[in-house]
Design a protein around this motif. Structure first.
Motif, mmCIF file in Angstrom:
data_model
loop_
_atom_site.group_PDB
_atom_site.id
_atom_site.type_symbol
_atom_site.label_atom_id
_atom_site.label_comp_id
_atom_site.label_asym_id
_atom_site.label_seq_id
_atom_site.Cartn_x
_atom_site.Cartn_y
_atom_site.Cartn_z
ATOM 1 N N SER A 107 70.348 5.714 63.257
ATOM 2 C CA SER A 107 69.937 4.656 62.341
ATOM 3 C C SER A 107 70.410 5.019 60.943
ATOM 4 C CB SER A 107 68.410 4.485 62.356
ATOM 5 O OG SER A 107 67.791 5.681 61.926
ATOM 6 N N ALA A 108 70.399 4.009 60.066
ATOM 7 C CA ALA A 108 70.832 4.259 58.692
ATOM 8 C C ALA A 108 70.321 3.172 57.767
ATOM 9 C CB ALA A 108 72.355 4.311 58.608
ATOM 10 N N PHE A 109 70.227 3.545 56.501
ATOM 11 C CA PHE A 109 70.113 2.597 55.407
ATOM 12 C C PHE A 109 71.469 2.641 54.734
ATOM 13 C CE2 PHE A 109 65.717 3.794 56.156
ATOM 14 C CZ PHE A 109 65.158 2.545 56.304
ATOM 15 N N HIS A 110 72.034 1.478 54.449
ATOM 16 C CA HIS A 110 73.412 1.393 53.959
ATOM 17 C C HIS A 110 73.480 0.404 52.806
ATOM 18 C CE1 HIS A 110 77.698 1.256 53.919
ATOM 19 N NE2 HIS A 110 77.841 0.139 54.611
ATOM 20 N N LYS A 111 74.271 0.733 51.788
ATOM 21 C CA LYS A 111 74.495 -0.183 50.668
ATOM 22 C C LYS A 111 75.985 -0.443 50.528
ATOM 23 C CE LYS A 111 70.443 0.742 47.873
ATOM 24 N NZ LYS A 111 69.925 1.042 46.537
ATOM 25 N N ARG A 112 76.322 -1.715 50.266
ATOM 26 C CA ARG A 112 77.691 -2.126 50.018
ATOM 27 C C ARG A 112 77.703 -2.957 48.738
ATOM 28 N NH1 ARG A 112 80.782 -0.764 53.982
ATOM 29 N NH2 ARG A 112 82.541 -2.049 53.332
ATOM 30 N N ALA A 113 78.809 -2.921 48.015
ATOM 31 C CA ALA A 113 78.978 -3.726 46.802
ATOM 32 C C ALA A 113 80.050 -4.777 47.039
ATOM 33 C CB ALA A 113 79.369 -2.843 45.629
ATOM 34 N N VAL A 114 79.791 -5.989 46.583
ATOM 35 C CA VAL A 114 80.781 -7.062 46.644
ATOM 36 C C VAL A 114 81.747 -6.866 45.480
ATOM 37 C CG1 VAL A 114 81.158 -9.553 46.546
ATOM 38 C CG2 VAL A 114 79.125 -8.635 47.700
ATOM 39 N N VAL A 115 83.044 -6.893 45.789
ATOM 40 C CA VAL A 115 84.070 -6.727 44.763
ATOM 41 C C VAL A 115 85.158 -7.775 44.955
ATOM 42 C CG1 VAL A 115 83.666 -4.234 44.524
ATOM 43 C CG2 VAL A 115 85.412 -5.053 46.124
ATOM 44 N N ASP A 116 85.898 -8.039 43.877
ATOM 45 C CA ASP A 116 87.111 -8.839 43.964
ATOM 46 C C ASP A 116 88.197 -7.926 44.540
ATOM 47 O OD1 ASP A 116 89.871 -9.486 42.501
ATOM 48 O OD2 ASP A 116 88.737 -11.354 42.764
ATOM 49 N N SER A 117 88.784 -8.324 45.653
ATOM 50 C CA SER A 117 89.732 -7.460 46.370
ATOM 51 C C SER A 117 90.887 -6.996 45.493
ATOM 52 C CB SER A 117 90.296 -8.193 47.597
ATOM 53 O OG SER A 117 89.272 -8.537 48.478
ATOM 54 N N GLN A 118 91.549 -7.911 44.801
ATOM 55 C CA GLN A 118 92.724 -7.535 44.009
ATOM 56 C C GLN A 118 92.354 -6.659 42.825
ATOM 57 O OE1 GLN A 118 95.979 -8.124 45.047
ATOM 58 N NE2 GLN A 118 96.212 -6.488 43.553
ATOM 59 N N PHE A 120 89.868 -4.643 42.620
ATOM 60 C CA PHE A 120 89.501 -3.326 43.148
ATOM 61 C C PHE A 120 90.762 -2.512 43.458
ATOM 62 C CE2 PHE A 120 88.085 -0.280 46.328
ATOM 63 C CZ PHE A 120 86.895 0.171 45.776
ATOM 64 N N LEU A 121 91.735 -3.136 44.124
ATOM 65 C CA LEU A 121 92.985 -2.438 44.443
ATOM 66 C C LEU A 121 93.739 -2.059 43.166
ATOM 67 C CD1 LEU A 121 94.279 -4.446 47.517
ATOM 68 C CD2 LEU A 121 93.408 -2.098 47.490
ATOM 69 N N ASP A 122 93.799 -2.957 42.206
ATOM 70 C CA ASP A 122 94.482 -2.666 40.930
ATOM 71 C C ASP A 122 93.863 -1.432 40.279
ATOM 72 O OD1 ASP A 122 96.092 -4.881 41.361
ATOM 73 O OD2 ASP A 122 95.049 -6.144 39.889
ATOM 74 N N LYS A 123 92.538 -1.371 40.280
ATOM 75 C CA LYS A 123 91.841 -0.231 39.666
ATOM 76 C C LYS A 123 92.150 1.053 40.418
ATOM 77 C CE LYS A 123 87.200 1.325 38.374
ATOM 78 N NZ LYS A 123 85.772 1.012 38.363
#
Length: 128
Positions: A107-118, A120-123
């Protein structure tokens, strides 16, 4: 982004030799590796919210508090079930459970963040 608590997703796999601790370097036994279970958990979380993201959005993992509680041999099916438990701005929290054919294995507790794909890749690639 249209993501709400209660959204659910699953991910399944058949444990192969290359999914074992001995093969991925997280131990020396031929049983399902914790890093592979972590990836399956993240896959189930992504599946849970896929319909709530726009075409330019994706999510990235930020945190995974995982417990791997039982071994699984090569040849067994494994299934992860994720459920959104909270949405705070762009941060999504999940509860994830993993089962093999004999019962719960983690089992797990998991966190994800919503990002703009491009963006994020540029960064990321600006680092090189």
């Amino acid at each position: 982004m249209l993501i709400t608590a209660g959204m659910k997703g699953t991910a399944e796999t058949l444990v192969e030799r290359e999914d074992t601790a001995a093969m991925v370097g997280s131990g020396d036994l031929l049983v399902y590796a914790t890093p592979c279970m972590a990836a399956l958990m993240e896959g189930a979380a992504c599946e849970a919210i896929a319909s709530g993201l726009s075409a330019s959005e994706t999510t990235v993992g930020m945190e995974l508090n995982l417990q791997h509680t039982a071994p699984t041999p090569v040849g067994m099916e494994v299934r992860a079930e994720a459920e959104v438990t909270a949405v705070e701005g762009k941060v999504i929290t999940f509860s994830v459970k993993v089962f093999d054919e004999a019962g719960q294995i983690g089992s797990a507790f998991h966190k994800r963040a919503v990002v703009d794909s491009q963006r994020f890749l540029d960064k990321a690639y600006a680092k090189i």
